[in-house]
Motif scaffolding. Sequence first.
Motif, PDB file in Angstrom:
ATOM      1  N   VAL A  57       0.867  -1.171   0.000  1.00 13.82           N
ATOM      2  CA  VAL A  57       0.000   0.000   0.000  1.00 13.82           C
ATOM      3  C   VAL A  57       0.906   1.224   0.000  1.00 13.82           C
ATOM      4  O   VAL A  57       1.858   1.309   0.789  1.00 13.82           O
ATOM      5  N   VAL A  58       0.603   2.162  -0.910  1.00 16.37           N
ATOM      6  CA  VAL A  58       1.403   3.385  -1.027  1.00 16.37           C
ATOM      7  C   VAL A  58       0.500   4.604  -0.922  1.00 16.37           C
ATOM      8  O   VAL A  58      -0.700   4.539  -1.201  1.00 16.37           O
ATOM      9  N   ASP A  59       1.111   5.730  -0.540  1.00 17.51           N
ATOM     10  CA  ASP A  59       0.356   6.980  -0.496  1.00 17.51           C
ATOM     11  C   ASP A  59       0.341   7.613  -1.891  1.00 17.51           C
ATOM     12  O   ASP A  59       0.815   7.009  -2.859  1.00 17.51           O
ATOM     13  N   ASP A  60      -0.167   8.813  -1.996  1.00 14.40           N
ATOM     14  CA  ASP A  60      -0.306   9.466  -3.297  1.00 14.40           C
ATOM     15  C   ASP A  60       1.034   9.777  -3.959  1.00 14.40           C
ATOM     16  O   ASP A  60       1.097   9.985  -5.169  1.00 14.40           O
ATOM     17  N   ASN A  61       2.115   9.827  -3.165  1.00 12.74           N
ATOM     18  CA  ASN A  61       3.454  10.047  -3.707  1.00 12.74           C
ATOM     19  C   ASN A  61       4.205   8.735  -3.923  1.00 12.74           C
ATOM     20  O   ASN A  61       5.415   8.745  -4.150  1.00 12.74           O
ATOM     21  N   GLU A  62       3.490   7.624  -3.793  1.00  7.02           N
ATOM     22  CA  GLU A  62       4.040   6.271  -3.930  1.00  7.02           C
ATOM     23  C   GLU A  62       5.102   5.940  -2.886  1.00  7.02           C
ATOM     24  O   GLU A  62       6.037   5.192  -3.138  1.00  7.02           O
ATOM     25  N   ASN A  63       4.931   6.501  -1.672  1.00  4.35           N
ATOM     26  CA  ASN A  63       5.754   6.111  -0.531  1.00  4.35           C
ATOM     27  C   ASN A  63       5.074   4.932   0.148  1.00  4.35           C
ATOM     28  O   ASN A  63       3.864   4.956   0.382  1.00  4.35           O
ATOM     29  N   GLU A  64       5.872   3.913   0.467  1.00  2.48           N
ATOM     30  CA  GLU A  64       5.303   2.709   1.070  1.00  2.48           C
ATOM     31  C   GLU A  64       4.730   2.981   2.452  1.00  2.48           C
ATOM     32  O   GLU A  64       5.373   3.613   3.284  1.00  2.48           O
ATOM     33  N   ILE A  65       3.516   2.473   2.675  1.00  5.70           N
ATOM     34  CA  ILE A  65       2.859   2.593   3.970  1.00  5.70           C
ATOM     35  C   ILE A  65       2.914   1.255   4.700  1.00  5.70           C
ATOM     36  O   ILE A  65       3.240   1.186   5.877  1.00  5.70           O
ATOM     37  N   ARG A  66       2.595   0.172   3.984  1.00  4.80           N
ATOM     38  CA  ARG A  66       2.654  -1.170   4.576  1.00  4.80           C
ATOM     39  C   ARG A  66       2.758  -2.202   3.469  1.00  4.80           C
ATOM     40  O   ARG A  66       2.427  -1.934   2.322  1.00  4.80           O
ATOM     41  N   ARG A  67       3.222  -3.391   3.866  1.00  8.68           N
ATOM     42  CA  ARG A  67       3.383  -4.470   2.881  1.00  8.68           C
ATOM     43  C   ARG A  67       3.029  -5.797   3.504  1.00  8.68           C
ATOM     44  O   ARG A  67       3.129  -5.981   4.712  1.00  8.68           O
ATOM     45  N   LYS A  68       2.630  -6.717   2.643  1.00  9.97           N
ATOM     46  CA  LYS A  68       2.316  -8.087   3.082  1.00  9.97           C
ATOM     47  C   LYS A  68       2.756  -9.025   1.966  1.00  9.97           C
ATOM     48  O   LYS A  68       2.486  -8.774   0.794  1.00  9.97           O
ATOM     49  N   VAL A  69       3.432 -10.068   2.338  1.00 14.45           N
ATOM     50  CA  VAL A  69       3.927 -11.057   1.376  1.00 14.45           C
ATOM     51  C   VAL A  69       3.122 -12.345   1.546  1.00 14.45           C
ATOM     52  O   VAL A  69       2.885 -12.784   2.665  1.00 14.45           O
ATOM     53  N   GLY A  70       2.714 -12.910   0.411  1.00 11.34           N
ATOM     54  CA  GLY A  70       2.043 -14.197   0.443  1.00 11.34           C
ATOM     55  C   GLY A  70       0.553 -14.101   0.157  1.00 11.34           C
ATOM     56  O   GLY A  70      -0.029 -13.026   0.075  1.00 11.34           O
ATOM     57  N   LEU A  71      -0.032 -15.267   0.007  1.00  9.99           N
ATOM     58  CA  LEU A  71      -1.457 -15.396  -0.279  1.00  9.99           C
ATOM     59  C   LEU A  71      -2.269 -15.085   0.970  1.00  9.99           C
ATOM     60  O   LEU A  71      -1.871 -15.444   2.075  1.00  9.99           O
ATOM     61  N   MET A  72      -3.382 -14.381   0.813  1.00 11.15           N
ATOM     62  CA  MET A  72      -4.285 -14.124   1.936  1.00 11.15           C
ATOM     63  C   MET A  72      -5.716 -14.350   1.488  1.00 11.15           C
ATOM     64  O   MET A  72      -6.014 -14.247   0.299  1.00 11.15           O
ATOM     65  N   ASP A  73      -6.554 -14.658   2.455  1.00 10.36           N
ATOM     66  CA  ASP A  73      -7.969 -14.805   2.132  1.00 10.36           C
ATOM     67  C   ASP A  73      -8.614 -13.414   2.084  1.00 10.36           C
ATOM     68  O   ASP A  73      -7.970 -12.405   2.387  1.00 10.36           O
ATOM     69  N   GLU A  74      -9.872 -13.366   1.700  1.00 12.70           N
ATOM     70  CA  GLU A  74     -10.541 -12.076   1.503  1.00 12.70           C
ATOM     71  C   GLU A  74     -10.581 -11.243   2.776  1.00 12.70           C
ATOM     72  O   GLU A  74     -10.336 -10.035   2.751  1.00 12.70           O
ATOM     73  N   ALA A  75     -10.867 -11.871   3.915  1.00  8.76           N
ATOM     74  CA  ALA A  75     -10.947 -11.125   5.173  1.00  8.76           C
ATOM     75  C   ALA A  75      -9.607 -10.471   5.507  1.00  8.76           C
ATOM     76  O   ALA A  75      -9.549  -9.296   5.886  1.00  8.76           O
ATOM     77  N   HIS A  76      -8.512 -11.229   5.365  1.00  9.10           N
ATOM     78  CA  HIS A  76      -7.187 -10.680   5.655  1.00  9.10           C
ATOM     79  C   HIS A  76      -6.801  -9.603   4.648  1.00  9.10           C
ATOM     80  O   HIS A  76      -6.186  -8.595   5.013  1.00  9.10           O
ATOM     81  N   LEU A  77      -7.150  -9.806   3.389  1.00  5.13           N
ATOM     82  CA  LEU A  77      -6.852  -8.807   2.354  1.00  5.13           C
ATOM     83  C   LEU A  77      -7.525  -7.481   2.694  1.00  5.13           C
ATOM     84  O   LEU A  77      -6.882  -6.425   2.675  1.00  5.13           O
ATOM     85  N   LEU A  78      -8.813  -7.522   3.018  1.00  9.13           N
ATOM     86  CA  LEU A  78      -9.538  -6.282   3.318  1.00  9.13           C
ATOM     87  C   LEU A  78      -8.995  -5.604   4.571  1.00  9.13           C
ATOM     88  O   LEU A  78      -8.842  -4.381   4.608  1.00  9.13           O
ATOM     89  N   LYS A  79      -8.661  -6.384   5.602  1.00 13.12           N
ATOM     90  CA  LYS A  79      -8.060  -5.801   6.810  1.00 13.12           C
ATOM     91  C   LYS A  79      -6.722  -5.155   6.482  1.00 13.12           C
ATOM     92  O   LYS A  79      -6.410  -4.060   6.966  1.00 13.12           O
ATOM     93  N   PHE A  80      -5.902  -5.832   5.677  1.00 14.96           N
ATOM     94  CA  PHE A  80      -4.595  -5.283   5.304  1.00 14.96           C
ATOM     95  C   PHE A  80      -4.771  -3.960   4.549  1.00 14.96           C
ATOM     96  O   PHE A  80      -4.112  -2.972   4.848  1.00 14.96           O
ATOM     97  N   LEU A  81      -5.646  -3.955   3.552  1.00 13.52           N
ATOM     98  CA  LEU A  81      -5.824  -2.749   2.745  1.00 13.52           C
ATOM     99  C   LEU A  81      -6.358  -1.585   3.574  1.00 13.52           C
ATOM    100  O   LEU A  81      -6.009  -0.433   3.345  1.00 13.52           O
ATOM    101  N   LYS A  82      -7.193  -1.897   4.579  1.00 10.60           N
ATOM    102  CA  LYS A  82      -7.759  -0.851   5.430  1.00 10.60           C
ATOM    103  C   LYS A  82      -6.806  -0.441   6.555  1.00 10.60           C
ATOM    104  O   LYS A  82      -7.097   0.489   7.308  1.00 10.60           O
ATOM    105  N   GLY A  83      -5.678  -1.159   6.704  1.00 14.28           N
ATOM    106  CA  GLY A  83      -4.728  -0.831   7.747  1.00 14.28           C
ATOM    107  C   GLY A  83      -5.121  -1.350   9.115  1.00 14.28           C
ATOM    108  O   GLY A  83      -4.659  -0.862  10.141  1.00 14.28           O
ATOM    109  N   GLU A  84      -5.963  -2.366   9.133  1.00 15.21           N
ATOM    110  CA  GLU A  84      -6.442  -2.928  10.395  1.00 15.21           C
ATOM    111  C   GLU A  84      -5.634  -4.143  10.829  1.00 15.21           C
ATOM    112  O   GLU A  84      -5.967  -4.795  11.800  1.00 15.21           O
ATOM    113  N   GLU A  85      -4.587  -4.460  10.099  1.00 14.52           N
ATOM    114  CA  GLU A  85      -3.811  -5.671  10.393  1.00 14.52           C
ATOM    115  C   GLU A  85      -2.340  -5.353  10.361  1.00 14.52           C
ATOM    116  O   GLU A  85      -1.850  -4.567   9.595  1.00 14.52           O
TER     117      GLU A  85
END
Length: 85
Positions: A57-85
Amino acid sequence: MKAFKFYADWCGPCKGLSMVIKGAGDQLPMPVVDVNIDENIALSQEFKVRSVPTMIVVDDNENEIRRKVGLMDEAHLLKFLKGEE
């Protein structure tokens, strides 16, 4: 904000993550941009991607905010994208 999904055509878990993203559809809180590591070597090196799939996930200037490596299920994906994980 947006998320980069670094993947490779030969990567099985990458195909699985693509299906999860497609299944999440309109629940995604931001756009997800596919980046093929074999075709976009420069961006892969810039973000120091060492394995796939990698979501960054990057901000508008493409600076990294967070990263996750590997396969995730839908619940984990949505939490990751929302910054809840």
